[in-house]
Scaffold this motif. Structure first.
Motif, PDB file in Angstrom:
ATOM      1  N   ILE A  46     -20.986  -9.463 -29.079  1.00 34.13           N
ATOM      2  CA  ILE A  46     -20.394  -9.305 -27.749  1.00 34.13           C
ATOM      3  C   ILE A  46     -20.967 -10.398 -26.849  1.00 34.13           C
ATOM      4  O   ILE A  46     -22.177 -10.618 -26.834  1.00 34.13           O
ATOM      5  N   SER A  47     -20.092 -11.051 -26.120  1.00 34.10           N
ATOM      6  CA  SER A  47     -20.491 -12.092 -25.175  1.00 34.10           C
ATOM      7  C   SER A  47     -20.024 -11.697 -23.785  1.00 34.10           C
ATOM      8  O   SER A  47     -19.065 -10.945 -23.633  1.00 34.10           O
ATOM      9  N   ALA A  77     -29.720  -7.015 -28.090  1.00 33.08           N
ATOM     10  CA  ALA A  77     -29.167  -7.742 -26.947  1.00 33.08           C
ATOM     11  C   ALA A  77     -30.223  -8.560 -26.211  1.00 33.08           C
ATOM     12  O   ALA A  77     -31.418  -8.303 -26.289  1.00 33.08           O
ATOM     13  N   ASP A  78     -29.704  -9.544 -25.495  1.00 33.03           N
ATOM     14  CA  ASP A  78     -30.478 -10.259 -24.490  1.00 33.03           C
ATOM     15  C   ASP A  78     -29.522 -10.496 -23.328  1.00 33.03           C
ATOM     16  O   ASP A  78     -28.447  -9.910 -23.291  1.00 33.03           O
ATOM     17  N   GLY A  79     -29.868 -11.338 -22.412  1.00 36.18           N
ATOM     18  CA  GLY A  79     -29.018 -11.563 -21.244  1.00 36.18           C
ATOM     19  C   GLY A  79     -27.779 -12.389 -21.506  1.00 36.18           C
ATOM     20  O   GLY A  79     -26.972 -12.605 -20.606  1.00 36.18           O
ATOM     21  N   HIS A  80     -27.598 -12.854 -22.751  1.00 34.67           N
ATOM     22  CA  HIS A  80     -26.494 -13.762 -23.063  1.00 34.67           C
ATOM     23  C   HIS A  80     -25.542 -13.258 -24.129  1.00 34.67           C
ATOM     24  O   HIS A  80     -24.421 -13.739 -24.231  1.00 34.67           O
ATOM     25  N   SER A  81     -25.998 -12.330 -24.976  1.00 33.60           N
ATOM     26  CA  SER A  81     -25.140 -11.831 -26.043  1.00 33.60           C
ATOM     27  C   SER A  81     -25.725 -10.545 -26.601  1.00 33.60           C
ATOM     28  O   SER A  81     -26.874 -10.185 -26.320  1.00 33.60           O
ATOM     29  N   ALA A  82     -24.909  -9.885 -27.404  1.00 36.34           N
ATOM     30  CA  ALA A  82     -25.369  -8.674 -28.094  1.00 36.34           C
ATOM     31  C   ALA A  82     -24.763  -8.659 -29.489  1.00 36.34           C
ATOM     32  O   ALA A  82     -23.621  -9.064 -29.679  1.00 36.34           O
ATOM     33  N   ARG A  83     -25.549  -8.206 -30.426  1.00 33.59           N
ATOM     34  CA  ARG A  83     -25.086  -8.017 -31.794  1.00 33.59           C
ATOM     35  C   ARG A  83     -25.020  -6.524 -32.053  1.00 33.59           C
ATOM     36  O   ARG A  83     -25.992  -5.803 -31.790  1.00 33.59           O
TER      37      ARG A  83
END
Length: 134
Positions: free
Chosen positions: A39-40, A14-20
């Protein structure tokens, strides 16, 4: 430090914009990742982050903190539905720091390792190498 990542363990990158959301398909200590979903953030304006935000935060900072909260809550829902037994959490240091205080004990009990790196745009092979080095 060597950490064994079980077959079917989840790796959330993850980062602050999306997650895999990835799952380890490998056996006997082999890491073979399969992507399950992305995930967004949703409803950023109406949800907002948890806790108080520093006065100088930009709208982008607020959105990133809100997504960290959303992801933390989603991980709890998935843990409660028994979607995963083990979790490797990979996130940039800022996102990881925003998530930690919001992670429920049901999630933290499943975390076998945290990796403070930005790998959301990386290939599955690069992610495998990064978590295989732990």
């Amino acid at each position: 430090m060597s950490v064994s990542i079980a077959q079917h363990a989840w790796i959330v990158v993850a980062d602050g914009h999306s997650a895999r959301v990835l799952q380890n398909q490998g056996r006997d200590g082999i890491i073979e990742l399969k992507e399950l979903q992305t995930i967004s953030p949703t409803n950023l304006l109406s949800e907002g982050p948890s806790g108080s935000r520093p006065q100088g935060d930009s709208p982008r900072d607020t959105d990133e903190a809100t997504f960290a909260k959303q992801l933390s809550h989603w991980l709890l829902e998935q843990a409660q539905s028994k979607a995963y037994e083990q979790l490797v959490l990979v996130a940039d240091p800022k996102t990881l720091g925003q998530m930690r205080p919001q992670l429920h004990k049901e999630v933290t009990d499943r975390i076998v390792h945290e990796v403070p790196k930005t790998l959301t745009g990386s290939s599955l092979d690069d992610i495998s190498r990064s978590i295989g080095a732990i």
